[in-house]
Design an enzyme around this catalytic site. Structure first.
Site, PDB file in Angstrom:
ATOM      1  N   ARG A  54      39.791  55.375  26.377  1.00  0.00           N
ATOM      2  CA  ARG A  54      40.785  54.775  27.287  1.00  0.00           C
ATOM      3  C   ARG A  54      40.862  55.583  28.578  1.00  0.00           C
ATOM      4  NH1 ARG A  54      45.483  56.408  26.792  1.00  0.00           N
ATOM      5  NH2 ARG A  54      45.717  56.168  24.553  1.00  0.00           N
ATOM      6  N   TYR A 107      44.854  32.415  43.881  1.00  0.00           N
ATOM      7  CA  TYR A 107      44.589  32.210  42.466  1.00  0.00           C
ATOM      8  C   TYR A 107      45.919  31.961  41.748  1.00  0.00           C
ATOM      9  CZ  TYR A 107      43.009  33.115  37.747  1.00  0.00           C
ATOM     10  OH  TYR A 107      42.737  33.004  36.411  1.00  0.00           O
ATOM     11  N   ASP A 180      42.195  40.203  47.990  1.00  0.00           N
ATOM     12  CA  ASP A 180      41.471  39.744  46.803  1.00  0.00           C
ATOM     13  C   ASP A 180      40.145  39.194  47.312  1.00  0.00           C
ATOM     14  OD1 ASP A 180      40.357  38.270  44.721  1.00  0.00           O
ATOM     15  OD2 ASP A 180      42.312  37.731  43.876  1.00  0.00           O
ATOM     16  N   LYS A 205      33.795  36.890  37.900  1.00  0.00           N
ATOM     17  CA  LYS A 205      33.181  35.869  38.733  1.00  0.00           C
ATOM     18  C   LYS A 205      31.797  36.335  39.218  1.00  0.00           C
ATOM     19  CE  LYS A 205      37.139  34.087  37.749  1.00  0.00           C
ATOM     20  NZ  LYS A 205      38.320  34.166  38.592  1.00  0.00           N
TER      21      LYS A 205
HETATM   22  C1  PLP Z   1      39.695  34.533  38.437  1.00  0.00           C
HETATM   23  C2  PLP Z   1      40.429  35.120  39.560  1.00  0.00           C
HETATM   24  C3  PLP Z   1      41.413  36.107  39.355  1.00  0.00           C
HETATM   25  C4  PLP Z   1      41.848  36.551  37.979  1.00  0.00           C
HETATM   26  O1  PLP Z   1      40.826  37.239  37.314  1.00  0.00           O
HETATM   27  P1  PLP Z   1      40.635  37.254  35.712  1.00  0.00           P
HETATM   28  O2  PLP Z   1      39.389  38.022  35.551  1.00  0.00           O
HETATM   29  O3  PLP Z   1      40.537  35.816  35.277  1.00  0.00           O
HETATM   30  O4  PLP Z   1      41.838  37.916  35.136  1.00  0.00           O
HETATM   31  C5  PLP Z   1      42.030  36.650  40.474  1.00  0.00           C
HETATM   32  N1  PLP Z   1      41.711  36.251  41.724  1.00  0.00           N
HETATM   33  C6  PLP Z   1      40.780  35.296  41.951  1.00  0.00           C
HETATM   34  C7  PLP Z   1      40.470  34.898  43.360  1.00  0.00           C
HETATM   35  C8  PLP Z   1      40.117  34.694  40.892  1.00  0.00           C
HETATM   36  O5  PLP Z   1      39.205  33.745  41.132  1.00  0.00           O
END
Ligand code: PLP
Length: 389
Positions: A54, A107, A180, A205
């Site tokens: 961890r 998101y 983000d 992603k």
């Molecule tokens: C998918 C996504 C998230 C969240 O991420 P997870 O890995 O699903 O927890 C946050 N911001 C954007 C732009 C996303 O596409």
């Protein structure tokens, strides 16, 4: 020999940073350290600082080093999901009584976390169109904010925010800027260079890139933030498993090739869709008709990403039928994997923001354009549109 990564380009860093061959065997690919704990050579006498996974794991460290090098940031920290990273960054930078200014197209899970978890814990939340610099300016004049949260291009409306302009304005008001950067990926856009304080990713992603792992990351140049994030990461425990870190390390090595192909295919798809009478509007920053095209062309390098949204002239039912009629595009949430996906945000990824200021149009379809052959993808969309009639 150790490479001076500051003197190399992104594609080189992606392959080599944090990826030194195993000193024991010479294995070219660093081993996957599937272990929860580490033998101590005496009480508290740790080898290379490792005591418990961890708190630290060499496979995770290798991914962190690789991501920091690609981003051109000093520190990167990996998490078990994008939302885990967002949660830790918010808790490390906000305290009860603070306010956050959030973009009005983000998101859905980010909005849900803020509105349903952070607001009840005493954080003030305001939502504006952050792609409109005048709206941001007005908000900063009206209230004191600790953080502005920017997604660009945004999900799912693909709005583009000028990171440099927003950062300059925010810093003049003492506001921290978080971007983000999931949609652009570190291949196309470097928010830290444009003035942002922190960058977050859903590595699920483009970075993972193969739809087989869920993960997240924070990148920052600020040592105090890095320390606070690392402390909370260890204290609360949302760390990625070693195998997940290893998969993301593998994904990063091909990120540049993939993102360039995603972007080229997405542009071809967007240009084609824009010619069709069934399509009311194509949202893609790579099209000159997009209101944020000039900003995107300035702050993104080598493409505009793989996500294209479209609004269908015939409305909601036609949109649902379109999403259910493709054969190569798979009906599924998520994005950024090698395979093309199609979804209906109002009923799927953004169902949790229905009835809020973030609600999305119900004739909207979001495409995550994969790296298949572009002509095959276009033919698939054409036959699916034909079936909506
Ligand atoms: C998918 C996504 C998230 C969240 O991420 P997870 O890995 O699903 O927890 C946050 N911001 C954007 C732009 C996303 O596409």
């Amino acid at each position: 020999m150790t490479i001076d990564f500051t003197a190399t380009q992104l594609a080189t860093r992606a392959i080599h940073a944090g990826q030194e061959p195993d000193p024991v065997t010479g294995a070219v690919v660093p081993p996957l350290y599937l272990t929860s704990t580490y033998k101590q050579d005496g009480v508290g006498n740790l080898r290379k600082g490792y005591d418990y996974t961890r708190s630290g794991n060499p496979t995770r460290d290798s991914f962190d080093a690789q991501l920091a090098a690609i981003e051109g940031g000093r520190y990167a920290l990996a998490f078990s999901s994008g939302l885990a990273a967002i949660d830790v960054l918010l808790r490390s930078t906000l305290k009860p009584g603070d306010r956050i200014l959030l973009g009005d197209d983000v998101y859905g899970g980010t909005y849900r976390l803020l509105s349903k978890v952070f607001v009840p814990w005493g954080i003030g939340l305001d939502v504006v169109d952050v792609s409109n610099i005048d709206a941001v300016k007005e908000a900063f004049e009206d209230s004191d904010y600790a953080v502005i949260w920017v997604e660009t291009p945004s999900n799912p409306m693909l709005r583009v925010t000028d990171i440099e302009a927003v950062s300059a304005l925010a810093h003049a008001h003492g506001v921290r800027v978080v971007v983000d950067n999931t949609f652009a990926s570190p291949v196309l856009q470097h928010p830290l260079e444009l003035g942002a304080d922190d960058v977050v990713y859903s590595t699920t992603k483009y970075i993972g890139g193969h739809s087989d792992v869920v993960g997240g990351a924070i990148v920052t140049n600020d040592e105090a933030t890095r320390d606070a994030v690392a402390f909370l990461q260890n204290s609360a425990g949302a760390v990625p498993a070693p195998f997940d870190s290893w998969l993301q390390t593998r994904g990063l090595k091909t990120l540049e090739l993939r993102v360039r192909r995603h972007s080229a295919n997405a542009l071809a798809v967007a240009e084609h869709l824009a010619t069709l009478p069934e399509v009311e509007r194509v949202l893609y920053p790579g099209l000159e008709s997009h209101p944020g095209h000039d900003i995107a062309a300035r702050q993104m390098h080598g493409g505009f990403g793989g996500v294209v949204s479209v609004q269908l002239a015939a409305g909601r039912e036609a949109a649902l039928k379109f999403a259910e009629s493709t054969e190569i595009f798979t009906l599924a949430e998520s994005l950024g994997g090698v395979e093309s996906l199609i979804e209906h945000p109002a009923a799927m990824t953004h169902a949790s923001v229905a009835g809020t200021t973030l609600q999305v149009p119900d004739n909207l379809i979001r495409l995550s354009v994969g790296i298949e052959n572009a002509d095959d993808l276009i033919a698939d969309l054409d036959q699916a549109l034909e079936r909506t009639k």
